[in-house]
Design a protein around this motif. Sequence first.
Motif, mmCIF file in Angstrom:
data_model
loop_
_atom_site.group_PDB
_atom_site.id
_atom_site.type_symbol
_atom_site.label_atom_id
_atom_site.label_comp_id
_atom_site.label_asym_id
_atom_site.label_seq_id
_atom_site.Cartn_x
_atom_site.Cartn_y
_atom_site.Cartn_z
ATOM 1 N N ALA A 71 14.893 55.113 28.345
ATOM 2 C CA ALA A 71 14.099 54.531 27.259
ATOM 3 C C ALA A 71 14.825 53.330 26.658
ATOM 4 C CB ALA A 71 13.829 55.578 26.185
ATOM 5 N N GLY A 72 16.138 53.428 26.486
ATOM 6 C CA GLY A 72 16.913 52.293 25.986
ATOM 7 C C GLY A 72 17.071 51.202 27.024
ATOM 8 N N VAL A 85 29.867 51.960 21.194
ATOM 9 C CA VAL A 85 28.994 52.097 22.362
ATOM 10 C C VAL A 85 28.293 50.772 22.677
ATOM 11 C CG1 VAL A 85 26.929 53.222 23.279
ATOM 12 C CG2 VAL A 85 28.634 54.568 22.051
ATOM 13 N N LEU A 86 27.670 50.179 21.670
ATOM 14 C CA LEU A 86 26.857 48.987 21.909
ATOM 15 C C LEU A 86 27.692 47.799 22.354
ATOM 16 C CD1 LEU A 86 24.350 49.211 18.919
ATOM 17 C CD2 LEU A 86 23.855 49.611 21.333
ATOM 18 N N PHE A 87 28.839 47.578 21.709
ATOM 19 C CA PHE A 87 29.651 46.400 22.038
ATOM 20 C C PHE A 87 30.737 46.717 23.060
ATOM 21 C CE2 PHE A 87 28.040 45.682 17.697
ATOM 22 C CZ PHE A 87 27.316 44.519 17.930
ATOM 23 N N GLY A 88 31.344 47.894 22.911
ATOM 24 C CA GLY A 88 32.404 48.262 23.846
ATOM 25 C C GLY A 88 31.896 48.493 25.254
ATOM 26 N N GLY A 97 27.992 54.722 12.436
ATOM 27 C CA GLY A 97 28.034 53.268 12.549
ATOM 28 C C GLY A 97 29.175 52.805 13.429
ATOM 29 N N ILE A 98 30.352 53.412 13.235
ATOM 30 C CA ILE A 98 31.510 53.048 14.074
ATOM 31 C C ILE A 98 31.253 53.421 15.529
ATOM 32 C CG2 ILE A 98 33.950 53.527 14.492
ATOM 33 C CD1 ILE A 98 34.243 54.007 11.474
ATOM 34 N N LEU A 151 21.619 54.825 22.897
ATOM 35 C CA LEU A 151 22.500 53.699 22.593
ATOM 36 C C LEU A 151 23.166 53.172 23.868
ATOM 37 C CD1 LEU A 151 24.215 54.926 19.300
ATOM 38 C CD2 LEU A 151 22.441 53.182 19.529
ATOM 39 N N ALA A 152 23.519 54.071 24.785
ATOM 40 C CA ALA A 152 24.115 53.642 26.054
ATOM 41 C C ALA A 152 23.123 52.797 26.855
ATOM 42 C CB ALA A 152 24.551 54.857 26.871
#
Length: 736
Positions: free
Chosen positions: A78-79, A200-203, A194-195, A250-251
């Motif tokens: 879905a993401g 996940v999103l940037f790393g 949030g952290i 998120l992944a």
Amino acid sequence: MEQNFAQFITSPIVSFTLLLLVILTLPPIFEKLRLPGLVGLLFAGVILGSDGLGLLDPKSETIKLLSDIGKIYLMFVAGLEIDLADFRKTKNRSLGFGFATFIIPLTCGTLIGLLFGMNLNASVLIGSLLASHTLLAYPIVNRLGIVNNQAVTVTIGATIFTDISALLVLAICISINAGEFTPLSLVIQLVTLGIYSAIVLFGFDWAGKEYFRRTGNQESNQFLFILLAVFLAAVGAQIIDVENIVGAFLAGLAVNDVVGKSQVKEKVEFVGSTLFIPCFFVGMGLLLDISGFIKTLSSELPLTLAIVGGLILSKFLAAFVVKLLYHYSWDETITMWSLSLPQVAATLAAALVGLNAGVISQSVFNTVIVLMLVTSILGPILTDKFARKLTVANNNLANQDFVLNLDLDNSNPVVDSGFLSPDVAAQLSPQTNQFLASQTSQAEQTLNLNDTSPSPLFRVVVPVANPQTERYLIEMGALIARHESGIVIPVSIAKAQVNMDDPDLTKAIQHSRQLLKNALTVTEDFKIPGKPVIRIDDDIVQGITRTAREHNASLIIMGWSQTNRLRSRLLGPNLSRLFGNVIDSVFWCSHCPVAVMRLLTQPTNIQQILVPVKNITSETLRVIRFAQIFAEANQSAITLFHVSDRKTSKEELKSFKTQLKSMVEYLQPNIEVMIKTTRNNDVAKAIIERAQSYDLIILRSVRRRTVAGLAVSDVSESVMNNLNCSLVLFGEPYSS
């Protein structure tokens, strides 16, 4: 004996075999009944579960494992499926609609829960279940060619906001239900989340891009990296006391840019949609209590009607609010509403989590199943009815980016409105003319990057390997190159060996020289320049595509033979000669258009050309442009043929024909171009019948891959299976 049979039935291998049998057989049957395939999987779970035949146990480790993996995979896909590029184009409006279509159903669902005597926590969770949506009808708008319509793009982008927000509410509700909720714990939970989300999103995005850059074409390792990222994110979510489906979603967003539209993405989605996600839906069916389900529909009918009706009404109110804010038409508004109606992926996954955590009751869970069934049927029906009106009303040049790189040589951007005839120019809106002007400078900048030569030359690369098909292919290339004042580049690939003096390599080079000598004979007959190339390469595909890139090719012309191996499981047995290792890979890797041909006669004998037109898009325009170049070079006639279903009104068909006529005038052809339309629910049959009186049919291909190779649509497959004339499959880079 009975004990042995019981052990046999409960065996993990037997359970897995039953799942495979169900996944393979039931979805196609239900789709023929015009029901979603996932309904068939739920039905199978009910039949095979404890209330049915008792062949599958939802509490067995095998079923639990496969169902959990499927749930995680479902949210990951879905993401992954969200088009971030489209979201960035309209992010403000997407966030606006996302907030409306989240907060209104959330409020409505919460009020319904409170009205039926549920506590605040359960009521809010019910509201969050209504707030998300699944783009179940996306294939419909994609088929109609209106994905670029702003209302559709906004709805797609809003999915990011609604799904993330709904999952956040779910996480908070689960935490409250566990008795761990305090204002301080909420703050800590949100900060931790949030952290975690940032990591996940940037790393994952950074790590993915680095890994893909370093591994090059190692698709197997890249596939494993993506799987590892998904389950690392899911495990990380559990560590911070958040449901693993939040991490999976998120992944999917994190690796979205990494995989793009690559073969790795196709492999990842293929594994999920073929195996794990269907297992999740079967597992959902196993959890359904039939007696409880019937009881819910009878004794809890007011709750069921309230939730289903509340969802439908609240989603409509959200679309109506956006209509007032952004001045969308009613057709656009109803399309946005219908696209946001289906409650499948996030809703079912979250409902299962809520049920297992004890936040919602079995009756509410059963109601969610009813909600899924109703909306997954109603949403696509409404989308199909109203979205097709957008095809006529909003498919102008500006919406579809017709005007970029019309010339196959990518050197002369025909985006100047002065190129249009006065009649056609008069039909364009001021916004479209402004769009054309703005795109001129952009196209010129792009072209300056792609070709630094002072006078770009049209180059046709023709790979030659089979003496039986070589002459017709070179003739086709020569006709097109002569029309465009270009050259033909015959290329023959000699398979590299470890030692450059290897006898096999010497023999291959001699064979290549003979093929190229034959090719030059043809180019001399047509009085055009030929530039033969022998390339020694380990990989035939890379040899062809790299040669085309090095010579800045405008077009690649290829043929197929009966020796090509079947690659795609979607192709029928009669198509085994159409696609093989080389052809489908060249389609995928090329930088320029590719025309794959089955020529049954000399190109100079082709006088009648049929071009099926599905919808009006920039890609369609370039297919017609290709047909125009060949037809003008050969003084042939072109017929554009559009097949619409029987529900299409005469006014819609007439309007489509008018737009198609305007598009033809846009190209200013020097040959006869006829436009034919018909209404027929069997598109392939209509095309095949029409093609019987033509010498050549040109079909558009898209660069869409499965894990098995290049995939074509069912219509294209049926047409190619039954044609008795020459055929060209025309594809472009960056198409999907």
